[in-house]
Design a protein around this motif. Structure first.
Motif, PDB file in Angstrom:
ATOM      1  N   LYS A   1       2.132 -26.194  41.718  1.00 45.73           N
ATOM      2  CA  LYS A   1       2.973 -27.720  41.638  1.00 45.73           C
ATOM      3  C   LYS A   1       1.971 -28.569  42.663  1.00 45.73           C
ATOM      4  N   PRO A   2       1.831 -29.857  42.059  1.00 44.14           N
ATOM      5  CA  PRO A   2       0.990 -30.777  42.809  1.00 44.14           C
ATOM      6  C   PRO A   2       1.493 -30.866  44.319  1.00 44.14           C
ATOM      7  N   LEU A   3       0.588 -30.913  45.245  1.00 44.44           N
ATOM      8  CA  LEU A   3       0.822 -30.521  46.466  1.00 44.44           C
ATOM      9  C   LEU A   3       0.160 -31.497  47.566  1.00 44.44           C
ATOM     10  N   ILE A   4       0.942 -32.329  48.308  1.00 41.53           N
ATOM     11  CA  ILE A   4       0.080 -33.085  49.401  1.00 41.53           C
ATOM     12  C   ILE A   4       0.474 -32.340  50.602  1.00 41.53           C
ATOM     13  N   VAL A   5      -0.507 -31.809  51.226  1.00 37.88           N
ATOM     14  CA  VAL A   5      -0.343 -31.252  52.689  1.00 37.88           C
ATOM     15  C   VAL A   5      -0.617 -32.332  53.706  1.00 37.88           C
ATOM     16  N   VAL A   6       0.373 -32.315  54.568  1.00 40.94           N
ATOM     17  CA  VAL A   6       0.435 -33.278  55.652  1.00 40.94           C
ATOM     18  C   VAL A   6       0.248 -32.821  56.858  1.00 40.94           C
ATOM     19  N   VAL A   7      -0.937 -32.807  57.582  1.00 46.09           N
ATOM     20  CA  VAL A   7      -1.289 -32.207  58.822  1.00 46.09           C
ATOM     21  C   VAL A   7      -0.314 -32.552  60.163  1.00 46.09           C
ATOM     22  N   ASN A   8       0.051 -31.686  60.836  1.00 45.02           N
ATOM     23  CA  ASN A   8       0.617 -32.183  62.185  1.00 45.02           C
ATOM     24  C   ASN A   8      -0.397 -32.229  63.280  1.00 45.02           C
ATOM     25  N   GLU A   9      -0.795 -33.373  63.522  1.00 48.99           N
ATOM     26  CA  GLU A   9      -1.837 -33.370  64.471  1.00 48.99           C
ATOM     27  C   GLU A   9      -1.262 -33.065  65.863  1.00 48.99           C
ATOM     28  N   ASP A  10       0.235 -32.974  66.067  1.00 49.67           N
ATOM     29  CA  ASP A  10       0.736 -32.648  67.434  1.00 49.67           C
ATOM     30  C   ASP A  10       0.510 -31.201  67.641  1.00 49.67           C
ATOM     31  N   LEU A  11       0.251 -30.196  66.814  1.00 52.14           N
ATOM     32  CA  LEU A  11       0.156 -28.801  67.019  1.00 52.14           C
ATOM     33  C   LEU A  11      -1.507 -28.703  67.622  1.00 52.14           C
ATOM     34  N   MET A  12      -1.201 -27.825  68.675  1.00 57.34           N
ATOM     35  CA  MET A  12      -2.659 -27.533  69.346  1.00 57.34           C
ATOM     36  C   MET A  12      -3.593 -26.585  68.239  1.00 57.34           C
ATOM     37  N   ASP A  13      -2.880 -25.573  67.879  1.00 58.50           N
ATOM     38  CA  ASP A  13      -3.439 -24.554  67.106  1.00 58.50           C
ATOM     39  C   ASP A  13      -3.934 -25.280  65.531  1.00 58.50           C
ATOM     40  N   ASN A  14      -5.016 -25.956  65.417  1.00 57.65           N
ATOM     41  CA  ASN A  14      -5.106 -26.314  64.285  1.00 57.65           C
ATOM     42  C   ASN A  14      -5.917 -25.893  62.965  1.00 57.65           C
ATOM     43  N   HIS A  15      -6.088 -24.710  63.103  1.00 56.58           N
ATOM     44  CA  HIS A  15      -6.823 -24.227  62.026  1.00 56.58           C
ATOM     45  C   HIS A  15      -6.230 -24.335  60.785  1.00 56.58           C
ATOM     46  N   GLN A  16      -4.904 -24.763  60.701  1.00 57.93           N
ATOM     47  CA  GLN A  16      -4.349 -25.243  59.582  1.00 57.93           C
ATOM     48  C   GLN A  16      -4.874 -26.493  58.999  1.00 57.93           C
ATOM     49  N   VAL A  17      -5.446 -27.211  59.573  1.00 63.38           N
ATOM     50  CA  VAL A  17      -6.182 -28.582  59.177  1.00 63.38           C
ATOM     51  C   VAL A  17      -7.291 -27.803  58.271  1.00 63.38           C
ATOM     52  N   GLU A  18      -8.061 -27.259  59.073  1.00 59.41           N
ATOM     53  CA  GLU A  18      -9.234 -26.628  58.320  1.00 59.41           C
ATOM     54  C   GLU A  18      -9.021 -26.049  56.842  1.00 59.41           C
ATOM     55  N   LEU A  19      -7.687 -25.320  56.882  1.00 58.12           N
ATOM     56  CA  LEU A  19      -7.687 -24.584  55.771  1.00 58.12           C
ATOM     57  C   LEU A  19      -7.018 -25.605  54.456  1.00 58.12           C
ATOM     58  N   ALA A  20      -6.121 -26.530  55.001  1.00 60.41           N
ATOM     59  CA  ALA A  20      -5.913 -27.719  54.202  1.00 60.41           C
ATOM     60  C   ALA A  20      -7.268 -28.459  53.684  1.00 60.41           C
ATOM     61  N   GLU A  21      -7.914 -28.907  54.620  1.00 63.55           N
ATOM     62  CA  GLU A  21      -8.921 -29.751  54.132  1.00 63.55           C
ATOM     63  C   GLU A  21      -9.915 -29.077  53.057  1.00 63.55           C
ATOM     64  N   GLU A  22     -10.091 -27.627  53.499  1.00 65.13           N
ATOM     65  CA  GLU A  22     -10.908 -26.824  52.556  1.00 65.13           C
ATOM     66  C   GLU A  22     -10.428 -26.798  51.318  1.00 65.13           C
TER      67      GLU A  22
END
Length: 173
Positions: free
Chosen positions: A106-127
C-alpha cells in the motif's frame, strides 16, 4: 478516476493510524480542511482515522458535495482489515505499522512524531523514504507531502529483504 470505469462505486480510502501511541498532532494534521480537500482532489473518497488514545477528535463528515467522507475510531481489532481496504495509508513511524503496510504493498506516508524522545523511528522512516518505499513527513509538512507525492515513484518493498533493515535497526539499538 474510478478504475472500474464508472467512477461511482470506486471507494478510495485513506487510512490513518497512530497505532497504540498518542499522536494528536497527526490526527490534527489530517483534519485540516486543505488536507482533506487535497486528498479528495486526488481521488480519495473516504478518510478513516484511528485516533488511539488521543484526546483530539476529528470532525466526522458523510462526504458527498465535493468533499471526502471522514470517520474515526479509537482502537480496533481489525486494523489489518482497514490496511487491506486502504488505497493510501498515513501512519505513525512504528516499525510494525510500516512493515505491515509495505507488505500489503500500500502506498504509505509515514508521519514522524517529533515529541517522542526515542527517535530511531525517524531514521528508519527516512531510510525507507530514501529507498523510495514510502514518503516521510512531519505533521506540519503532511499537507505539502500529499500535494507533491507521486505514487508511481514508489518502489515495492522486497518482502524477503530484512537484512538491510536489520542492519539499519542494529545501528540504532
Amino acid at each position: 478516476m474510478g478504475s472500474n470505469g464508472d467512477g461511482v462505486s470506486s471507494k478510495k480510502v485513506v487510512f490513518v493510524t497512530v497505532g497504540t501511541t498518542l499522536f494528536d498532532a497527526l490526527v490534527r494534521a489530517v483534519d485540516i480542511l486543505e488536507v482533506k480537500q487535497d486528498l479528495y482532489a486526488k481521488g480519495y473518497t473516504h478518510l478513516l482515522i484511528q485516533i488511539g488514545r488521543g484526546s483530539y477528535i476529528p470532525s466526522r463528515s458523510s462526504g458527498g458535495d465535493g468533499s471526502i467522507a471522514v470517520d474515526y475510531f479509537t482502537f480496533s481489532s481489525s486494523i489489518a482489515e482497514s490496511l487491506r481496504s486502504a488505497s493510501l495509508v498515513i501512519s505513525h513511524a512504528g516499525s510494525g505499522s510500516i512493515f505491515e503496510t509495505l507488505r500489503l504493498r500500500k502506498p504509505l506516508i509515514v508521519v514522524v512524531n517529533e515529541d517522542l524522545m526515542d527517535n530511531h523511528q525517524v531514521e528508519l522512516a527516512e531510510e525507507l523514504a530514501e529507498r523510495k518505499h514510502l514518503f516521510c513527513a512531519r505533521p506540519q509538512t503532511l499537507h505539502q507531502t500529499i500535494v507533491s507525492m507521486n505514487l508511481d515513484s514508489l518502489l515495492p518493498y522486497p518482502p524477503g529483504d530484512a537484512k538491510p533493515v536489520a542492519k539499519l535497526m542494529n545501528r540504532y539499538l
